[in-house]
Design an enzyme around this catalytic site. Structure first.
Site, PDB file in Angstrom:
ATOM      1  N   CYS A   1       9.647 -95.288 -55.284  1.00 32.93           N
ATOM      2  CA  CYS A   1       9.146 -96.633 -55.003  1.00 32.93           C
ATOM      3  C   CYS A   1       8.399 -96.632 -53.660  1.00 32.93           C
ATOM      4  CB  CYS A   1      10.315 -97.622 -55.037  1.00 32.93           C
ATOM      5  SG  CYS A   1       9.875 -99.356 -54.917  1.00 32.93           S
TER       6      CYS A   1
ATOM      7  N   ASP B   1       5.387-100.377 -66.024  1.00 35.43           N
ATOM      8  CA  ASP B   1       5.612-100.807 -64.637  1.00 35.43           C
ATOM      9  C   ASP B   1       4.761-102.038 -64.338  1.00 35.43           C
ATOM     10  OD1 ASP B   1       5.759-101.064 -61.829  1.00 35.43           O
ATOM     11  OD2 ASP B   1       6.069 -98.914 -61.590  1.00 35.43           O
TER      12      ASP B   1
ATOM     13  N   HIS C   1       9.252 -99.620 -63.962  1.00 35.11           N
ATOM     14  CA  HIS C   1       9.433 -99.249 -62.567  1.00 35.11           C
ATOM     15  C   HIS C   1      10.910 -98.944 -62.315  1.00 35.11           C
ATOM     16  CE1 HIS C   1       7.987 -99.220 -58.387  1.00 35.11           C
ATOM     17  NE2 HIS C   1       9.167 -99.715 -58.072  1.00 35.11           N
TER      18      HIS C   1
END
Length: 231
Positions: free
Chosen positions: A122, A171, A198
């Protein structure tokens, strides 16, 4: 078993980092860069898994310059808190947190006696990309769903080391088109898209996808084994 150690950046700033040593002589080292949730149990588990592979693993606290001891979960309140902390770190004068990542790379190299890679998730994926382009002492970089790294400004950077990047097709934060555009600009990078959301690597999140996580992990380990051979 892991332990907290203290790193010192080039400007004298001290920050904590979670270190896990492998059994026997390290094959090299992996600097693990956190999500916006701190060096929490998930990041420590990732470090443990790298150590079980034979690598010294070191996870520096990327929030330390704005707040130490941060360990968040994955609820809405934690998400908002993490975003605030990330914004505060991103607002620091350059080099900001990159100086702390450099300190982690240097320490990992010294402690392992081998080559060093950076793997980030991330926000940590974005930081891993920046490290690949800006920092010294790396041999490879693996960003997982690096938030922001597919923007035009970030894609304009040039990596100094081999890069393997993982993204999810579902995502909502990183569009497939931006990933494809990034891959077109950087044909030297290995870019993979998975039928996942994600955060698909994290088994503590609702977006966890076991199949995608396993495939990406296998590719990551193969990539590290290729680029982190003993000097």
């Amino acid at each position: 078993m892991g332990q907290w150690i203290e790193l010192t950046s080039s400007d004298g700033f001290n920050l904590p980092a979670w270190q896990v040593d492998p059994q026997g002589t390290p094959r090299g080292a992996v600097v693990v860069l956190q999500e916006i949730f701190g060096v929490n149990s998930h990041i420590r588990d990732v470090a443990q898994r790298f150590a079980e592979r034979g690598y010294l693993a070191l996870a520096p606290s990327a929030f330390a310059r704005v707040e130490k001891g941060v360990e968040l979960g994955y609820g809405d309140a934690d998400m908002q808190r993490g975003k605030q902390l990330k914004a505060a770190v991103e607002a620091l004068p350059a080099p900001g947190v990159l100086a702390d990542i450099q300190a982690a790379i240097d320490q990992a190299a010294a402690d392992s006696g081998g080559r060093v890679a950076v793997v980030g998730f991330c926000w940590g994926g974005l930081l891993a990309w920046r490290a690949a382009c800006e920092l010294r002492g790396l041999s490879a970089a693996v960003p997982y769903y690096g938030g922001g790294m597919t923007t035009q400004a970030e894609a304009a950077r040039t990596p100094r080391v081999p890069v393997l990047a993982h993204f999810g097709r579902r995502d909502h934060f990183i569009s497939v088109k931006s990933v494809q555009d990034f891959a077109a600009v950087h044909p030297e990078a290995l870019v993979h898209l998975y039928d996942a959301d994600h955060g698909f690597h994290c088994d503590q999140r609702g977006s966890y996808d076991a199949a995608a996580a396993q495939q990406a992990w296998t590719r990551t380990l193969d990539f590290l084994d290729q680029h982190l051979q003993a000097k």
